[in-house]
Design an enzyme around this catalytic site. Sequence first.
Site, PDB file in Angstrom:
ATOM      1  N   GLY A   1       5.352   4.614  29.743  1.00 50.69           N
ATOM      2  CA  GLY A   1       5.589   4.364  31.167  1.00 50.69           C
ATOM      3  C   GLY A   1       5.661   2.886  31.486  1.00 50.69           C
ATOM      4  O   GLY A   1       6.529   2.434  32.245  1.00 50.69           O
ATOM      5  N   CYS A   2       4.762   2.112  30.898  1.00 49.24           N
ATOM      6  CA  CYS A   2       4.738   0.679  31.169  1.00 49.24           C
ATOM      7  C   CYS A   2       5.959  -0.015  30.586  1.00 49.24           C
ATOM      8  O   CYS A   2       6.480  -0.966  31.171  1.00 49.24           O
ATOM      9  CB  CYS A   2       3.448   0.068  30.640  1.00 49.24           C
ATOM     10  SG  CYS A   2       1.977   0.714  31.487  1.00 49.24           S
ATOM     11  N   THR A   3       6.435   0.470  29.450  1.00 51.87           N
ATOM     12  CA  THR A   3       7.653  -0.086  28.860  1.00 51.87           C
ATOM     13  C   THR A   3       8.851   0.214  29.759  1.00 51.87           C
ATOM     14  O   THR A   3       9.678  -0.674  30.028  1.00 51.87           O
ATOM     15  CB  THR A   3       7.868   0.473  27.440  1.00 51.87           C
ATOM     16  OG1 THR A   3       6.767   0.070  26.627  1.00 51.87           O
ATOM     17  CG2 THR A   3       9.170  -0.022  26.839  1.00 51.87           C
TER      18      THR A   3
ATOM     19  N   ALA B   1       8.615  -2.084  32.846  1.00 53.98           N
ATOM     20  CA  ALA B   1       8.900  -3.478  32.500  1.00 53.98           C
ATOM     21  C   ALA B   1      10.389  -3.672  32.227  1.00 53.98           C
ATOM     22  O   ALA B   1      10.987  -4.670  32.665  1.00 53.98           O
ATOM     23  CB  ALA B   1       8.071  -3.905  31.294  1.00 53.98           C
TER      24      ALA B   1
END
Length: 157
Positions: free
Chosen positions: A48-50, A53
């Site tokens: 999710g964070c990738t 970003a």
Amino acid sequence: MTEQQRLSAGDTAPEFALPDADGKTVSLSDYRGRSVVVYFYPAASTPGCTKEACDFRDSLAVLNDAGFDVLGISPDKPEKLVAFRDAEGLTFPLLADQDKSVMTAWGAFGEKQNYGKTVQGVIRSTFVVDPEGKIAKALYNVKATGHVDRLRKDLGV
């Protein structure tokens, strides 16, 4: 437990000075006079964070052209941020808030629901700070996927 502090439009954005992936100190006051998107995410190199970003990376030129800088903040060590930045070709600063003090001040760390359980953790949040250092938008519990597109629509960019 008391309700955690949340920021709202019009509040003064809490100042911070955090190391970036290369160990250089970056302060919110460095951006005075410009609008800045400050987003908090749980962990570098997770799915999710990738996604989030990379969405910011892919929208960075449009955001910059509209006068918005972007800062990503997580509790990761700078060494992990270097690997994340380099693996994903991220071109905006990633900042390390290892003691979570900045996240706490911004209301982006505290109780949240995770798979039906109440846990302590990073609350995925995004803020728009105006050129005078005031909160223009405060978005808590955002979804990683599609969030940047919705933010761009809200900002008209």
